[in-house]
Design a protein around this motif. Structure first.
Motif, PDB file in Angstrom:
ATOM      1  N   VAL A 139       0.862  -1.175   0.000  1.00  0.00           N
ATOM      2  CA  VAL A 139       0.000   0.000   0.000  1.00  0.00           C
ATOM      3  C   VAL A 139       0.899   1.226   0.000  1.00  0.00           C
ATOM      4  O   VAL A 139       1.822   1.330   0.804  1.00  0.00           O
ATOM      5  CB  VAL A 139      -0.941   0.006   1.220  1.00  0.00           C
ATOM      6  CG1 VAL A 139      -1.624   1.352   1.366  1.00  0.00           C
ATOM      7  CG2 VAL A 139      -1.983  -1.094   1.095  1.00  0.00           C
ATOM      8  N   ALA A 166      -3.069   0.612  -3.780  1.00  0.00           N
ATOM      9  CA  ALA A 166      -2.466  -0.713  -3.705  1.00  0.00           C
ATOM     10  C   ALA A 166      -1.688  -0.954  -4.988  1.00  0.00           C
ATOM     11  O   ALA A 166      -2.178  -0.662  -6.081  1.00  0.00           O
ATOM     12  CB  ALA A 166      -3.528  -1.791  -3.530  1.00  0.00           C
ATOM     13  N   VAL A 222      -7.108   2.204  -2.406  1.00  0.00           N
ATOM     14  CA  VAL A 222      -7.494   1.608  -1.127  1.00  0.00           C
ATOM     15  C   VAL A 222      -8.303   2.586  -0.303  1.00  0.00           C
ATOM     16  O   VAL A 222      -9.282   2.228   0.350  1.00  0.00           O
ATOM     17  CB  VAL A 222      -6.238   1.156  -0.351  1.00  0.00           C
ATOM     18  CG1 VAL A 222      -6.573   0.783   1.076  1.00  0.00           C
ATOM     19  CG2 VAL A 222      -5.576  -0.008  -1.073  1.00  0.00           C
ATOM     20  N   TRP A 227      -8.603   1.439   7.184  1.00  0.00           N
ATOM     21  CA  TRP A 227      -9.028   0.788   5.947  1.00  0.00           C
ATOM     22  C   TRP A 227      -8.876  -0.724   6.125  1.00  0.00           C
ATOM     23  O   TRP A 227      -7.810  -1.206   6.513  1.00  0.00           O
ATOM     24  CB  TRP A 227      -8.182   1.268   4.766  1.00  0.00           C
ATOM     25  CG  TRP A 227      -7.952   2.741   4.764  1.00  0.00           C
ATOM     26  CD1 TRP A 227      -6.853   3.403   5.224  1.00  0.00           C
ATOM     27  CD2 TRP A 227      -8.858   3.755   4.314  1.00  0.00           C
ATOM     28  NE1 TRP A 227      -7.004   4.758   5.083  1.00  0.00           N
ATOM     29  CE2 TRP A 227      -8.227   5.009   4.528  1.00  0.00           C
ATOM     30  CE3 TRP A 227     -10.131   3.734   3.739  1.00  0.00           C
ATOM     31  CZ2 TRP A 227      -8.834   6.211   4.197  1.00  0.00           C
ATOM     32  CZ3 TRP A 227     -10.729   4.936   3.412  1.00  0.00           C
ATOM     33  CH2 TRP A 227     -10.093   6.152   3.636  1.00  0.00           C
ATOM     34  N   VAL A 280      -8.119  -4.154   4.809  1.00  0.00           N
ATOM     35  CA  VAL A 280      -7.401  -4.686   3.649  1.00  0.00           C
ATOM     36  C   VAL A 280      -7.177  -6.194   3.760  1.00  0.00           C
ATOM     37  O   VAL A 280      -6.276  -6.751   3.141  1.00  0.00           O
ATOM     38  CB  VAL A 280      -6.049  -3.967   3.457  1.00  0.00           C
ATOM     39  CG1 VAL A 280      -6.261  -2.507   3.101  1.00  0.00           C
ATOM     40  CG2 VAL A 280      -5.190  -4.090   4.708  1.00  0.00           C
ATOM     41  N   PHE A 293      -6.667  -8.681   0.651  1.00  0.00           N
ATOM     42  CA  PHE A 293      -5.464  -8.814  -0.174  1.00  0.00           C
ATOM     43  C   PHE A 293      -4.770 -10.158   0.016  1.00  0.00           C
ATOM     44  O   PHE A 293      -3.970 -10.565  -0.827  1.00  0.00           O
ATOM     45  CB  PHE A 293      -4.489  -7.683   0.141  1.00  0.00           C
ATOM     46  CG  PHE A 293      -4.797  -6.407  -0.578  1.00  0.00           C
ATOM     47  CD1 PHE A 293      -4.689  -6.325  -1.949  1.00  0.00           C
ATOM     48  CD2 PHE A 293      -5.222  -5.297   0.117  1.00  0.00           C
ATOM     49  CE1 PHE A 293      -4.981  -5.153  -2.617  1.00  0.00           C
ATOM     50  CE2 PHE A 293      -5.517  -4.117  -0.532  1.00  0.00           C
ATOM     51  CZ  PHE A 293      -5.403  -4.046  -1.904  1.00  0.00           C
ATOM     52  N   SER A 312     -11.772  -1.569   0.049  1.00  0.00           N
ATOM     53  CA  SER A 312     -11.543  -0.815   1.280  1.00  0.00           C
ATOM     54  C   SER A 312     -11.876   0.659   1.129  1.00  0.00           C
ATOM     55  O   SER A 312     -12.033   1.368   2.121  1.00  0.00           O
ATOM     56  CB  SER A 312     -10.075  -0.962   1.700  1.00  0.00           C
ATOM     57  OG  SER A 312      -9.225  -0.639   0.614  1.00  0.00           O
TER      58      SER A 312
END
Length: 480
Positions: free
Chosen positions: A384, A394, A406, A437, A439, A442, A465
């Protein structure tokens, strides 16, 4: 990396008589509570929906960072730009459900009004119709409900932040020298403690690997090692550097390294009264510090004079220094099981090095034009990135490819960190806020094979996100 050279950075020691800076040109987003009742229009004047249905309205489009891609038609961001042959069903569904879409809100990033939960534009998309495996995965994730802690608003500038490695605690360093300890959850954030550690602005704050110790540095050149639970000092160095510390990295249970504004780096052991060793291999600020987790053989530094410097820790001397680059090297991260090092620069370029071969890069690619200020690896291939344009993106690093947005702030992003579980990213901006956020998704992306050619259109694509869940922002132009 906190951009202390930025004209927007200000701490408690700055004079109140300094000329005020006009921030208006750099505000990328519109707050909906100030524009209630306004209506968004397409270029042809067609009314779409109330503007208060979006919290952040195409923040990246107002940034200068998209000037490079002016060849892309702006009409791609409208529903009518979807390819009628390859995505006709989705377009019909969008046009047929504008009324429902107008009622939805994205204020929490989850499309959370009652009407929005019942019907969302994204629900009309069929991921199985997409050929790109990345797009399939993203559509699937957007459809899932996603939760994250609410934003944190502070009275003072947020200079740095650090997640506790084991518990749901976030340490926030401010411009008045305090460290704020927040206990966060999806429902609320609670300020559990305030520690007045420095007489001037915090520069860096990091938890130790076990989470029992918190290390902070201040602009008055001091370093504090504090018991994270009780707040008691374990170690205090009053004049740790000749210049204020710019960057810091925790290397092990007892070891950490610091680099200052004048290019000096020091290695510290919390059990020792003095620094283990110190070197001054560069003449500009040390922007970031890194060491591999497996061997702890090398200490890597990036600096404002465009150099990647490697120090042999055991021998306490410089191992190799790269050729100088005509740009600031701001951040770096390790990927592919620590076999690759990627460095981000002030011009938005990324240089890849084979581990152990740090004299010159083996590969390079260009990302968004905005400065790459902060890099946080979240998988073996994905990081990120955050920079001056306020957009958090990202990126697949090996090979280089922008995956999408993101999250976003209205102003430049100062700092970024990832939670110990790898589920949350926290970021802070010049407007005194801390945002979270989610994430977690991923982790499922590493098994996907990516094209080596970066897709410039993904500069405008919103990942799950992101707080912007309007589907057309993400999917416009994908089938062109």
């Amino acid at each position: 990396m906190r951009n202390f050279q930025s004209p927007y950075f200000r701490d408690s020691s700055d004079s109140e008589e300094e000329e005020e800076i006009d921030l208006a040109p750099y505000i990328l987003a519109v707050r909906t509570d100030e524009l209630e009742g306004l209506v968004e229009y397409l270029s042809d004047g067609e009314e779409v929906r109330p503007a208060d249905s979006l919290e952040m309205l195409n923040a990246d489009e107002s940034s200068d960072s998209d000037d490079t891609y002016a060849e892309e038609d702006d009409s791609q961001m409208s529903d009518t730009s979807l390819d009628s042959d390859s995505d006709g069903q989705a377009e019909d569904a969008i046009n047929g459900n504008k009324d429902e879409t107008a009622k939805a809100t994205t204020s929490t990033g989850e499309g959370t009004s009652e009407e929005g939960l019942a019907r969302r534009v994204i629900d009309d998309y069929d991921e199985e119709m997409e050929e790109d495996e990345v797009i399939k995965a993203i559509i699937t994730e957007i459809k899932k409900p996603r939760s994250k802690p609410p934003d944190i608003q502070t009275e003072d500038f947020v200079v740095d932040l650090s997640f506790h490695p084991c518990e749901d605690i976030l340490a926030v360093g401010t411009s008045v020298g305090d460290v704020l300890m927040y206990k966060y959850s999806n429902e609320t954030n609670v300020l559990s403690a305030t520690h007045e550690l420095h007489t001037k602005s915090i520069r860096c704050v990091e938890f130790a690997r076990d989470g029992k110790t918190l290390i902070s540095t201040g602009r008055e050149r001091s370093i504090v090692v504090m018991d994270a639970e009780t707040g008691k000092f374990k170690r205090f160095w009053e004049s740790a550097h000749d210049e204020p510390v710019y960057s810091m990295a925790v290397l092990g249970e007892h070891l950490f390294a610091t680099g200052d504004d004048d290019g000096e780096v020091k290695l510290w052991d919390v059990r020792e009264r003095n620094a283990v060793f110190s070197l001054r291999p560069v003449e500009d600020f040390v922007s970031s510090i890194l060491a591999n987790q497996q061997q702890q053989k090398y200490l890597l530094l990036t600096s404002g004079d465009g150099l990647l410097t490697t120090i042999n820790i055991a021998q306490r001397k410089m191992y190799v220094q790269s050729e100088p680059y005509e740009e600031e090297l701001n951040c770096m991260g390790m990927f592919k099981r620590e076999s690759k090092l990627v460095v981000g620069t002030s011009k938005g370029n990324y240089y890849t090095y084979n581990w152990g071969q740090f004299a010159y890069h083996c590969d390079a690619f260009t990302g968004p034009p905005a400065s790459a200020n902060r890099m946080v690896p979240i998988t073996e291939q994905i990081a990120v990135m955050a920079g001056e344009d306020g957009i958090i993106r990202a990126m697949h690093m090996v090979p280089g490819r922008v995956l999408g947005i993101v999250g976003q702030h209205s102003m430049a992003v100062d700092t970024l960190d990832i939670s110990g579980s790898g589920e949350l990213i926290a970021s802070s901006s010049h407007d005194n806020d801390v945002r979270f956020w989610n994430v977690k998704y991923f982790e499922d992306f590493d098994s996907i094979k990516y094209n080596s050619k970066p897709d410039k259109k993904t500069l405008k694509h919103n990942l799950p996100s992101s707080q912007r869940t309007n589907a057309r922002d993400f999917f416009a132009g994908l089938d062109d």
